[in-house]
Motif scaffolding. Structure first.
Motif, mmCIF file in Angstrom:
data_model
loop_
_atom_site.group_PDB
_atom_site.id
_atom_site.type_symbol
_atom_site.label_atom_id
_atom_site.label_comp_id
_atom_site.label_asym_id
_atom_site.label_seq_id
_atom_site.Cartn_x
_atom_site.Cartn_y
_atom_site.Cartn_z
ATOM 1 N N HIS A 1 0.741 -1.340 -0.159
ATOM 2 C CA HIS A 1 -0.106 -0.007 -0.081
ATOM 3 C C HIS A 1 0.779 1.380 0.067
ATOM 4 O O HIS A 1 0.382 2.069 0.414
ATOM 5 C CB HIS A 1 -1.087 -0.069 1.139
ATOM 6 N N ASN A 2 2.016 1.194 -0.377
ATOM 7 C CA ASN A 2 3.051 2.424 -0.476
ATOM 8 C C ASN A 2 3.348 3.093 0.920
ATOM 9 O O ASN A 2 3.507 4.150 0.722
ATOM 10 C CB ASN A 2 2.209 3.377 -1.599
ATOM 11 N N LEU A 3 3.528 2.016 1.537
ATOM 12 C CA LEU A 3 4.120 2.332 3.117
ATOM 13 C C LEU A 3 5.096 1.584 3.072
ATOM 14 O O LEU A 3 5.229 0.510 3.572
ATOM 15 C CB LEU A 3 2.897 2.029 3.992
ATOM 16 N N LYS A 4 6.229 2.409 3.511
ATOM 17 C CA LYS A 4 7.792 1.868 3.749
ATOM 18 C C LYS A 4 7.930 2.085 5.075
ATOM 19 O O LYS A 4 7.625 3.121 5.722
ATOM 20 C CB LYS A 4 8.859 2.681 2.777
ATOM 21 N N VAL A 5 8.860 1.098 5.599
ATOM 22 C CA VAL A 5 9.179 0.924 6.951
ATOM 23 C C VAL A 5 10.952 1.033 6.872
ATOM 24 O O VAL A 5 11.474 0.056 6.062
ATOM 25 C CB VAL A 5 8.609 -0.255 7.681
ATOM 26 N N HIS A 6 11.349 1.773 7.817
ATOM 27 C CA HIS A 6 13.000 1.906 8.068
ATOM 28 C C HIS A 6 13.151 1.863 9.548
ATOM 29 O O HIS A 6 12.935 2.710 10.051
ATOM 30 C CB HIS A 6 13.302 3.282 7.218
ATOM 31 N N GLY A 7 13.560 0.611 9.722
ATOM 32 C CA GLY A 7 13.850 0.405 11.145
ATOM 33 C C GLY A 7 15.356 0.569 11.653
ATOM 34 O O GLY A 7 16.073 0.475 10.576
ATOM 35 N N GLY A 8 15.407 0.712 12.867
ATOM 36 C CA GLY A 8 16.920 0.858 13.172
ATOM 37 C C GLY A 8 17.739 2.071 12.711
ATOM 38 O O GLY A 8 18.686 2.055 12.404
ATOM 39 N N GLU A 9 16.855 2.976 12.469
ATOM 40 C CA GLU A 9 17.447 4.419 12.026
ATOM 41 C C GLU A 9 17.059 5.407 13.338
ATOM 42 O O GLU A 9 15.935 5.489 14.004
ATOM 43 C CB GLU A 9 17.147 4.950 10.868
ATOM 44 N N LYS A 10 17.908 6.404 13.401
ATOM 45 C CA LYS A 10 17.935 7.694 14.416
ATOM 46 C C LYS A 10 17.782 8.900 13.838
ATOM 47 O O LYS A 10 18.381 9.183 12.932
ATOM 48 C CB LYS A 10 19.114 7.547 15.511
ATOM 49 N N VAL A 11 16.727 9.412 14.008
ATOM 50 C CA VAL A 11 16.236 10.714 13.558
ATOM 51 C C VAL A 11 17.446 11.789 14.173
ATOM 52 O O VAL A 11 17.551 11.755 15.328
ATOM 53 C CB VAL A 11 15.184 11.133 13.865
ATOM 54 N N ILE A 12 17.926 12.560 13.298
ATOM 55 C CA ILE A 12 19.171 13.530 13.542
ATOM 56 C C ILE A 12 18.481 15.014 13.430
ATOM 57 O O ILE A 12 18.856 15.789 14.333
ATOM 58 C CB ILE A 12 20.346 13.206 12.720
ATOM 59 N N SER A 13 17.618 15.274 12.567
ATOM 60 C CA SER A 13 17.328 16.723 12.429
ATOM 61 C C SER A 13 15.966 16.782 11.298
ATOM 62 O O SER A 13 15.877 15.828 10.413
ATOM 63 C CB SER A 13 18.405 17.554 12.026
ATOM 64 N N PHE A 14 15.658 17.932 11.196
ATOM 65 C CA PHE A 14 14.526 18.109 10.044
ATOM 66 C C PHE A 14 15.029 19.275 9.198
ATOM 67 O O PHE A 14 15.645 20.262 9.564
ATOM 68 C CB PHE A 14 13.070 18.604 10.694
ATOM 69 N N LYS A 15 14.935 19.203 8.037
ATOM 70 C CA LYS A 15 15.312 20.428 7.040
ATOM 71 C C LYS A 15 14.011 20.870 6.545
ATOM 72 O O LYS A 15 13.130 20.294 6.476
ATOM 73 C CB LYS A 15 16.130 19.755 5.759
ATOM 74 N N GLY A 16 14.159 22.154 6.267
ATOM 75 C CA GLY A 16 12.750 22.981 5.621
ATOM 76 C C GLY A 16 13.451 24.134 4.653
ATOM 77 O O GLY A 16 14.562 24.574 4.796
ATOM 78 N N GLU A 17 12.172 24.588 4.253
ATOM 79 C CA GLU A 17 12.398 26.043 3.291
ATOM 80 C C GLU A 17 10.976 26.689 3.557
ATOM 81 O O GLU A 17 10.035 26.264 3.621
ATOM 82 C CB GLU A 17 12.135 25.299 1.877
ATOM 83 N N ASN A 18 11.461 28.065 3.806
ATOM 84 C CA ASN A 18 10.349 28.916 3.978
ATOM 85 C C ASN A 18 9.388 28.488 5.393
ATOM 86 O O ASN A 18 8.253 28.951 5.391
ATOM 87 C CB ASN A 18 9.317 29.055 2.880
ATOM 88 N N GLY A 19 10.099 28.001 6.366
ATOM 89 C CA GLY A 19 9.630 27.721 7.672
ATOM 90 C C GLY A 19 8.715 26.368 7.602
ATOM 91 O O GLY A 19 8.212 26.027 8.640
ATOM 92 N N LYS A 20 8.704 25.633 6.436
ATOM 93 C CA LYS A 20 7.985 24.503 6.363
ATOM 94 C C LYS A 20 8.843 23.115 6.176
ATOM 95 O O LYS A 20 10.064 23.435 5.585
ATOM 96 C CB LYS A 20 7.083 24.347 5.372
ATOM 97 N N VAL A 21 8.664 22.386 6.635
ATOM 98 C CA VAL A 21 9.399 20.988 7.074
ATOM 99 C C VAL A 21 9.510 20.363 5.409
ATOM 100 O O VAL A 21 8.585 20.515 4.468
ATOM 101 C CB VAL A 21 9.074 19.843 7.674
ATOM 102 N N THR A 22 10.871 20.033 5.185
ATOM 103 C CA THR A 22 10.913 19.221 3.647
ATOM 104 C C THR A 22 11.316 17.913 3.606
ATOM 105 O O THR A 22 11.259 17.175 2.614
ATOM 106 C CB THR A 22 11.960 20.360 2.731
#
Length: 384
Positions: free
Chosen positions: A131-152
């Protein structure tokens, strides 16, 4: 009975027996009590990642979050859900059903790490991929990037994932810090209660996500953020407040969820909780037909796993999953755990049979028999 909406309890004085309430107008007032039941609940965890303040990054806890997440669904094309627990999975499934490209990122090695073992979660991961839902386990979030104040995008220690919407679902923490100094708390901030849900202050009772619960499989205590258990605590606290001495019964954290075509339930220990148990633990995974073949051939499989004490055979936990709704069967397994049943008792438990409902040996019986390795005269086939 008086109900005060749009009001926040912001303080407690246990010596003079009153609470401080901040009303919708912003004013503060005192309300006295004879008996007090507290349920401060939990707050969604929002780690201080770089970029966490960007627009369209949401937690999913209360009504405000629900509306925000729904509004994002109407315009999102690529969503990343951080956390693969129950809430994360529910949100991810809803977005995927809406036609949105969804990625789940989890620090744990797989989704539902607390509830289900790998034999079951691998099936669900494959189901999500359809159903086009992907899973990535064992990964640590480091940060979020964005443009014009919105997440990208979401940046992890192993990759970067494009996203116009991010849902943070990495658990809850107790929201009881405002009670510190009036009530005794654990180092992690949980309100300490006894078996009658009495706190360290006279006539003050507590329940909900900011308390620990007696856990039947280990006979210890655990935080279990389930509404079903908070309701039971509310009843127990009310009975004790009325002078009807009632102990909080030990619980198993029994829960259920569906994911696309699959329904699954769990109770008690899973692989994730084995380290909590003081003893030797064994487990058994079984796939079994629910109905006789002449009744149903398609979607006729139940995936099961059971945990038990290796020496005493006491049942400690179980998981069931099927495309057919077998969820009610977990109630029997939860009761078996709470009643200190053994595999031997469960294997021969009296469960009805009718072809339109089940097979002559119910799949719960089969699960216990398989764990015991019941065999007839050393043959390869189990006794059933």
């Amino acid at each position: 009975m008086n109900i005060h909406c749009n009001s926040d309890v912001i303080g407690l004085n246990t010596k003079e027996k009153y609470i401080i309430v901040k009303t919708s107008s912003g004013e503060e007032e005192k309300q006295s009590y004879d008996k007090l039941l507290l349920s401060p609940g939990g707050a969604a965890i929002k780690p201080p990642f770089e970029g966490i303040e960007l627009e369209n990054i949401h937690t999913f806890r209360g009504p405000e979050d629900t509306q925000a997440v729904y509004d994002c669904m109407q315009k999102s094309k690529k969503t990343v859900v951080v956390g693969g627990g129950y809430i994360g999975l529910e949100v991810a499934e809803s977005y995927a059903k809406y036609g949105i490209d969804v990625t789940i990122v989890d620090f744990a090695p797989r989704i539902l790490n607390t509830y289900l073992d790998q034999e079951l979660t691998d099936i669900l991961t494959n189901e999500g991929a359809k159903h086009n839902l992907k899973v990535h386990g064992g990964e640590k979030v480091i940060s979020f990037k964005g443009e014009n104040g919105k997440v990208t995008s979401v940046v992890t220690d192993k990759g970067e994932y494009e996203a116009d919407t991010v849902i943070m679902s990495v658990g809850v923490r107790p929201d009881a810090s405002w009670l510190n100094g009036e009530l005794e708390l654990t180092e992690r901030g949980f309100v300490i209660t006894n078996e009658y849900l009495e706190t360290s202050a006279k006539d003050v009772y507590a329940g909900g996500d900011s308390t620990l619960l007696p856990y039947a499989p280990t006979r210890g205590q655990l935080p279990i953020a389930l509404a079903t258990l908070a309701r039971r605590q509310g009843v127990i606290a009310a009975l004790n407040a009325m002078g009807i001495k009632t102990k909080m019964p030990a619980v198993n954290g029994t829960s259920a969820l569906s994911f696309f075509d699959y329904k699954f339930v769990s109770t008690g220990l899973s692989q994730n909780g084995v380290s909590l148990y003081d003893g030797k633990i064994s487990s058994k995974y079984v796939e079994e037909k629910i109905y006789p073949d002449f009744i149903r051939k398609e979607n006729n499989l139940v995936h099961m796993k059971i945990y038990f004490d290796e020496d005493t055979h006491r049942v400690l936990g179980a998981q069931l999953m099927s495309k057919h709704d077998v969820s009610s069967a977990i109630a029997a397994l939860s009761i078996a755990i709470a009643s200190d049943w053994t595999l031997e008792q469960l294997a021969l438990a009296d469960i009805f049979f009718q072809p339109e409902f089940d097979r002559p040996w119910h799949f719960i019986n089969v699960l216990a028999m398989a764990a015991l390795d019941y065999k007839l005269g050393g043959a390869d086939k189990l006794l059933f």
